[in-house]
Design a protein around this motif. Structure first.
Motif, PDB file in Angstrom:
ATOM      1  N   ASN A   8      14.741 -10.537  31.670  1.00 38.53           N
ATOM      2  CA  ASN A   8      15.386 -11.157  32.830  1.00 38.53           C
ATOM      3  C   ASN A   8      16.001 -10.123  33.767  1.00 38.53           C
ATOM      4  OD1 ASN A   8      14.635 -13.730  32.201  1.00 38.53           O
ATOM      5  ND2 ASN A   8      16.583 -14.323  31.285  1.00 38.53           N
ATOM      6  N   TRP A   9      15.209  -9.115  34.089  1.00 34.16           N
ATOM      7  CA  TRP A   9      15.579  -8.180  35.162  1.00 34.16           C
ATOM      8  C   TRP A   9      14.305  -7.630  35.769  1.00 34.16           C
ATOM      9  CZ3 TRP A   9      16.806  -6.762  29.990  1.00 34.16           C
ATOM     10  CH2 TRP A   9      16.093  -5.689  29.467  1.00 34.16           C
ATOM     11  N   TYR A  40      12.122 -12.455  36.366  1.00 38.10           N
ATOM     12  CA  TYR A  40      12.524 -11.937  37.673  1.00 38.10           C
ATOM     13  C   TYR A  40      11.277 -11.711  38.526  1.00 38.10           C
ATOM     14  CZ  TYR A  40      15.722  -9.330  40.767  1.00 38.10           C
ATOM     15  OH  TYR A  40      16.511  -8.917  41.808  1.00 38.10           O
ATOM     16  N   GLU A  41      11.379 -11.969  39.800  1.00 34.10           N
ATOM     17  CA  GLU A  41      10.229 -11.782  40.686  1.00 34.10           C
ATOM     18  C   GLU A  41       9.759 -10.324  40.667  1.00 34.10           C
ATOM     19  OE1 GLU A  41       8.918 -12.451  45.366  1.00 34.10           O
ATOM     20  OE2 GLU A  41      10.949 -12.959  44.695  1.00 34.10           O
ATOM     21  N   ILE A  42       8.467 -10.126  40.482  1.00 38.57           N
ATOM     22  CA  ILE A  42       7.885  -8.784  40.418  1.00 38.57           C
ATOM     23  C   ILE A  42       7.127  -8.511  41.714  1.00 38.57           C
ATOM     24  CG2 ILE A  42       6.251  -7.291  39.198  1.00 38.57           C
ATOM     25  CD1 ILE A  42       6.794  -8.945  36.676  1.00 38.57           C
ATOM     26  N   ARG A  70       6.752 -22.146  37.032  1.00 34.12           N
ATOM     27  CA  ARG A  70       7.399 -23.279  36.353  1.00 34.12           C
ATOM     28  C   ARG A  70       8.879 -23.382  36.714  1.00 34.12           C
ATOM     29  NH1 ARG A  70       4.790 -21.129  31.824  1.00 34.12           N
ATOM     30  NH2 ARG A  70       6.779 -20.766  30.744  1.00 34.12           N
ATOM     31  N   LEU A  71       9.463 -22.274  37.107  1.00 33.08           N
ATOM     32  CA  LEU A  71      10.877 -22.282  37.459  1.00 33.08           C
ATOM     33  C   LEU A  71      11.132 -22.789  38.880  1.00 33.08           C
ATOM     34  CD1 LEU A  71      12.056 -18.852  35.971  1.00 33.08           C
ATOM     35  CD2 LEU A  71      12.343 -21.137  34.981  1.00 33.08           C
ATOM     36  N   ALA A  99      14.031 -15.507  39.119  1.00 29.15           N
ATOM     37  CA  ALA A  99      13.300 -16.079  40.252  1.00 29.15           C
ATOM     38  C   ALA A  99      13.835 -17.468  40.590  1.00 29.15           C
ATOM     39  CB  ALA A  99      11.811 -16.162  39.915  1.00 29.15           C
ATOM     40  N   HIS A 100      13.883 -17.766  41.891  1.00 30.53           N
ATOM     41  CA  HIS A 100      14.326 -19.062  42.404  1.00 30.53           C
ATOM     42  C   HIS A 100      15.779 -19.361  42.040  1.00 30.53           C
ATOM     43  CE1 HIS A 100      10.103 -19.460  43.224  1.00 30.53           C
ATOM     44  NE2 HIS A 100       9.812 -19.401  41.928  1.00 30.53           N
ATOM     45  N   ASP A 101      16.562 -18.304  41.843  1.00 30.48           N
ATOM     46  CA  ASP A 101      17.996 -18.436  41.564  1.00 30.48           C
ATOM     47  C   ASP A 101      18.259 -19.272  40.308  1.00 30.48           C
ATOM     48  OD1 ASP A 101      20.676 -17.839  42.202  1.00 30.48           O
ATOM     49  OD2 ASP A 101      20.951 -19.811  43.114  1.00 30.48           O
TER      50      ASP A 101
END
Length: 401
Positions: A8-9, A40-42, A70-71, A99-101
């Motif tokens: 999660n980073w 996390y967005e890559i 999915r998030l 991602a997506h807060d």
């Protein structure tokens, strides 16, 4: 059955957390016991690996994209995923959103921290205790937590990639110069003001000395924290918002001809630069981890000068580096706690003396560089990934709290 582990980073090649995530993903790419993904967005343009590495990462990137898709309908909420979530923690021991807060939780949650002050608020300590496990990036971090009553903690040191960072012949560029390397995000904690003040004195004595800096990061604004000490001139910024390293050095009394700024360089491109260096100077006031840039320099056989404080303590062995012993204690949030020392202020003159020692006795410097490389050969990303996997696999869903 492989265990899902969600990072999660960020995963990237240009900053510390990103390099950490990228190397976990690469190490686990062929591990049958781990199915890794990233919440996390890559950004593809932030990953600089060769063609083989890109192929190895494809399943990880695909799983990560699927997870993030999915998030999307859950934007701004808390979501849960099967498996173990590795949570990057801020200074308050709160996990960062992905991602997506989304605040993404696993069946088991491991907080991963490289905190930079030994004084931790009571509510943050309570959050630390609530994790199934807290993984720290240094023995100093672990000692500070234990001094304040947190027991669910273990240390997993960062690593280096020995396929990239290892001793090898120099190319011989600028061989007529004495090359002094200084790296890391420009900020007070990293102590580049001390390094620049020491290099100024050294450069006046040795016109062939060249400061080779790798100081850029995605967060140039934090460089302003260096202005407080008065050891160097106020940091100079270019029109595009990046630090103008040559102008800052010149304002601090170091001629532009004695400074080389390598710019924002991908991690995989650093070894060829590092192997040309005669010495590396790390006057850092604090490291929550072990100082990844120092590790990579040492792994390449560069004689390193290290401040004896905080995370650097995990890298200091007799004969493996030059040590800055004089560390003035700092007050307030930078002080120690419960018998665990806090930040340290290196002495400029001692740093100059270490540079002179490396300049004067090149054979001793080479010996220290070789010893440092031996030490770092044991601290690889493969070992980091093995130990992090062990932590994740130890936390079965039944044991997760």
């Amino acid at each position: 059955m492989p265990r899902t582990v969600v990072i999660n980073w960020g995963v990237a090649s240009y900053y510390g957390w990103g390099v950490y995530g990228l190397n976990l993903a690469l190490a686990w790419a062929s591990d049958p016991e781990v199915r890794a993904a990233c919440g996390y967005e890559i950004q593809a343009n932030q990953i600089a690996v060769d063609a083989l590495g890109r192929v190895a990462l494809r399943p990880f990137l695909r799983r990560s994209a699927d997870l993030q898709a999915r998030l999307k309908p859950l934007a701004g909420t808390t979501a849960h995923v099967q498996g173990v979530a590795l949570q990057s923690l801020n200074a308050a021991f709160q996990p960062m959103r992905v991602a997506h807060d989304v605040l993404l939780q696993g069946e088991a949650n491991i907080g991963v921290t490289f905190f930079e002050t030994a004084h931790i608020a009571p509510e943050a300590l309570d959050r630390a205790r609530a994790f199934d496990l807290v993984v720290t990036g240094s023995g100093w971090n672990e000692a500070a937590l234990r001094a304040q009553g947190v027991e669910n903690v273990r240390t997993v040191l960062q690593g280096i990639d020995p396929a990239l960072f290892h001793p090898a012949p120099r190319r011989g560029f600028l061989s007529e110069r004495f090359l002094v390397f200084s790296g890391g995000k420009l900020e007070r904690r990293k102590g580049q003001d001390i390094a620049l003040a020491a290099f100024k004195i050294f450069a006046e004595r040795h016109p062939e000395a060249l400061l080779v800096s790798a100081w850029h990061s995605p967060w140039p604004q934090v460089a302003r924290t260096l202005d407080a000490s008065g050891l160097a001139a106020p940091v100079v910024f270019a029109a595009d918002g990046r630090v103008d390293v040559a102008a800052w050095a010149e304002a601090s009394g170091v001629p532009r001809t004695q400074v080389l700024d390598v710019g924002l360089t991908p991690n995989a491109a650093m070894p060829q630069i590092l192997r040309e260096m005669d010495v590396a100077l790390f006057t850092n006031r604090c490291e929550g981890g072990t100082n990844l840039v120092a590790m990579e320099a040492m792994a390449c056989g560069v004689p390193a000068i290290l401040s004896r404080n905080t995370g650097h303590l995990d890298l200091i062995e007799d004969g493996a580096c030059y040590v800055l012993e004089r560390q003035a204690a700092l007050p307030g949030a930078e002080a120690g706690v419960g018998g665990v020392a806090g930040w340290g202020e290196s002495d400029v003159e001692e740093a100059v003396a270490a540079l002179e020692a490396a300049y004067r006795d090149r054979e001793d410097a080479r010996r220290r560089g070789a010893r440092g490389a031996q030490l770092l050969s044991r601290l690889t990303w493969a070992e980091t990934a093995r130990r992090m996997k062990a932590a994740a696999l130890d936390l079965s869903p039944a044991s997760a709290g």
